[in-house]
Write a protein that holds these residues in place. Structure first.
Motif, PDB file in Angstrom:
ATOM      1  N   VAL A 345      22.756 -51.570  15.012  1.00 32.63           N
ATOM      2  CA  VAL A 345      22.945 -50.250  15.612  1.00 32.63           C
ATOM      3  C   VAL A 345      23.388 -50.358  17.070  1.00 32.63           C
ATOM      4  O   VAL A 345      22.811 -51.147  17.840  1.00 32.63           O
ATOM      5  CB  VAL A 345      21.617 -49.453  15.560  1.00 32.63           C
ATOM      6  CG1 VAL A 345      21.832 -48.019  16.052  1.00 32.63           C
ATOM      7  CG2 VAL A 345      21.039 -49.449  14.159  1.00 32.63           C
ATOM      8  N   GLY A 346      24.368 -49.527  17.416  1.00 32.47           N
ATOM      9  CA  GLY A 346      24.738 -49.332  18.818  1.00 32.47           C
ATOM     10  C   GLY A 346      25.437 -50.508  19.449  1.00 32.47           C
ATOM     11  O   GLY A 346      25.657 -51.549  18.825  1.00 32.47           O
ATOM     12  N   PRO A 347      25.770 -50.337  20.722  1.00 37.58           N
ATOM     13  CA  PRO A 347      26.566 -51.351  21.428  1.00 37.58           C
ATOM     14  C   PRO A 347      25.828 -52.681  21.559  1.00 37.58           C
ATOM     15  O   PRO A 347      26.457 -53.734  21.669  1.00 37.58           O
ATOM     16  CB  PRO A 347      26.812 -50.717  22.805  1.00 37.58           C
ATOM     17  CG  PRO A 347      25.879 -49.563  22.912  1.00 37.58           C
ATOM     18  CD  PRO A 347      25.468 -49.152  21.547  1.00 37.58           C
ATOM     19  N   ASP A 348      24.485 -52.644  21.551  1.00 34.66           N
ATOM     20  CA  ASP A 348      23.736 -53.912  21.688  1.00 34.66           C
ATOM     21  C   ASP A 348      23.439 -54.556  20.336  1.00 34.66           C
ATOM     22  O   ASP A 348      22.683 -55.527  20.254  1.00 34.66           O
ATOM     23  CB  ASP A 348      22.396 -53.663  22.411  1.00 34.66           C
ATOM     24  CG  ASP A 348      22.615 -52.957  23.728  1.00 34.66           C
ATOM     25  OD1 ASP A 348      23.667 -53.243  24.346  1.00 34.66           O
ATOM     26  OD2 ASP A 348      21.783 -52.107  24.102  1.00 34.66           O
ATOM     27  N   ALA A 349      23.967 -53.982  19.252  1.00 32.99           N
ATOM     28  CA  ALA A 349      23.754 -54.495  17.899  1.00 32.99           C
ATOM     29  C   ALA A 349      22.259 -54.671  17.596  1.00 32.99           C
ATOM     30  O   ALA A 349      21.845 -55.658  16.992  1.00 32.99           O
ATOM     31  CB  ALA A 349      24.516 -55.808  17.715  1.00 32.99           C
TER      32      ALA A 349
END
Ligand code: FDA
Ligand code: NAP
Length: 449
Positions: A345-349
């Motif tokens: 999930v999201g930019p930070d995986a």
């Protein structure tokens, strides 16, 4: 018929979706033109113009992506891009001819819509296939294409095809001077994800969904941000009023499919030449600028339908439709009836795990892949540096020069012929080009004799 004497055809088609249906029509009209021009010598012309053909289809009856025939899904091309019109505007196989035969032509026109439902287009395809039914073998799975036993390519003008019946029993063998492979797109699942009774690819959606008890589906998820994902999300939201529907989308939100007039030129018949005879740079530009006409994009109307549902939920203070954006599925674990889905999930995986009662992977397709069917024959087919088939402009695989049989592809030629390769937009013209090529090659062989 002995083992050594098999049925022999000028053309054998493998797969009978819209592409090869369109080819069957082109061959039929070629013969009829011969008759019409033959006058009193009609019989001689009949023989000259008769290209014998047979088409094998593994499904028991005609079906075009039946598992995605959702009630309100519409076509993504104009009804005029049917099986024949762009090749022959006066064809009796056009969508307009179908409407006329169905007694619906005035009503269709009153509706003022270029894009019929997929259900209606399916009826059209069924109507058209019934008119060439004598050349189709349903429940017939082609399992291999080979050179005739003991033959060397330069001496053989025929290929041998093995066909299994609906029960998987081998048995029928036919020979063909040309084969036209049109076996369709290949479903693609996220890595680490196996299909089962609760994990489905969109291509099997309605069949698997109908096997479930809807009351058991309280949490369902749909993966992907393409047309299939958006249509299934809308369908599940409407069908399961008691359920939470999660849309797992890799982007920030659905992006719109560009079908504006200038961009749409990419699907014109002329664009095939621009792509085929273009440079690597022009081909790259086609993809860079116009991928968003087809891949990972959604029709405007479906996007707005979904947003409206989501907003109505907000007004009512419920959250039945949940969007997990910037999220990718990385794996699925089965624990009884629980389907545990791993997400990035999201930019930070950030890694998360969620549980669902069913997971629909609307994660797209790979292009048509005939390598397995071709088996040993494949070594006579030439490939480019990237390992893809080299293709002639007439959709024939470039083979060793001594090979005399034609292996044509309808699909799997995006790298040489561009975006229309896997779509309906150009099938009428493409089928006409393939039919012309088969006729011209036959005439050249006759001249040599
Ligand atoms: P298609 O996949 O339709 O047919 C291939 C056939 O080969 C199948 O019937 C299969 O059973 C058969 N087969 C496979 N292997 C075989 C074997 N070994 N032996 C015998 N038979 C075999 N494009 C567009 O331009 N406009 C649109 O509106 C849409 N809509 C659309 C909806 C959905 C849900 C999908 C998934 C895709 C589309 N498409 C589309 C794109 C789609 O690829 C296209 O519409 C056609 O299906 C292409 O027709 P084909 O005949 O090439 O393949
Ligand atoms: P698609 O356009 O290729 O979309 C697949 C989607 O899945 C993409 O958003 C992709 O994201 C995403 N995805 C892949 N792996 C993922 C993962 N692990 N986690 C999260 N998301 C993942 O496929 P499609 O929607 O099936 O469309 C295929 C063709 O069928 C198109 O031509 C389409 O127009 C057609 N179609 C037509 C109709 C109709 O006529 N009504 C209906 C359905 C489909 P990335 O791009 O980031 O990988």
């Amino acid at each position: 018929m002995s083992d050594r004497e098999h049925e022999i055809y000028d053309v054998v088609g493998i797969g009978f979706g819209p592409s090869n249906l369109s080819l069957a029509i082109a061959l039929e009209e070629y013969r009829d033109n011969g008759r019409a021009n033959g006058g009193e010598n009609g019989r001689a012309h009949d023989q000259e113009n008769e290209i014998s053909s047979l088409f094998f289809e593994r499904q028991p009856t005609f079906g075009w992506h039946r598992n995605m025939l959702l009630p309100s899904a519409t076509m993504q091309i104009s009804f005029l891009k049917d099986l024949a019109t762009f090749r022959n505007p006066t064809s009796s196989f056009s969508f307009v001819a179908f409407l006329h035969a169905s007694g619906r032509l005035p009503q269709f026109v009153n509706n003022q819509d270029f894009f019929p439902t997929r259900q209606e287009f399916h009826q059209y395809l069924e109507w058209a296939q019934a008119r060439v039914a004598d050349r189709i073998a349903y429940g017939s799975d082609v399992t291999s294409i080979r050179l005739l036993p003991g033959a060397v390519p330069e001496l053989s003008d025929r290929l041998r095809l093995e066909v299994a019946d609906a029960a998987g029993r081998a048995g029928r063998v036919v020979e063909a001077r040309n084969v036209v492979v049109s076996t369709g797109l290949v479903p693609s699942m996220p890595e680490g994800t196996e299909r089962d009774e609760r994990v489905w690819h969109s291509s099997e959606f309605l069949e698997k969904y109908r096997r479930m008890n809807p009351a058991e589906l309280r949490r369902v998820a749909v993966v992907g941000a393409g047309q299939s994902a958006a249509e299934i999300t809308r369908f599940l939201y409407d069908e399961l009023p008691h359920a939470q529907v999660s849309a797992v989308i890799p982007s920030y939100g659905y992006s719109v499919a560009d079908d504006t007039p200038f961009a749409n030129q990419i699907f014109d018949p002329g664009a095939v030449d621009d792509y085929y005879f273009g440079t690597d740079q022009t081909r790259e530009a086609f993809w860079r600028y116009h991928r968003n006409t087809n891949y990972s994009v959604v029709d405007d109307e479906v996007i707005r339908d979904l947003y409206r549902r989501s907003y109505d939920d907000e007004v009512r203070g419920v959250e039945r439709l949940q969007f997990l954006n910037l999220t990718r599925v990385t794996g699925v674990k089965r624990a009884g009836v629980e389907t545990r889905v791993s997400l990035q999930v999201g930019p930070d995986a950030e890694v998360r795990e969620l549980e669902f009662d069913a997971l629909v992977c609307a994660t797209g397709y790979n292009g048509m892949e005939p390598t397995a069917l071709l088996g040993d024959l494949d070594r006579h087919c030439l490939r480019d540096e990237a390992g893809r088939y080299r293709m002639e402009r007439d959709y024939r695989i470039v083979t060793d020069p001594e090979m005399r049989c034609g292996i044509y592809l309808q699909g799997g030629t995006e790298h040489t012929h561009g975006l229309t390769s896997s779509l309906l937009s150009n099938i009428a013209v493409r089928s006409g080009e393939i039919a012309d090529s088969i006729v011209a090659r036959r005439a050249r062989k006759a001249d040599v004799r």
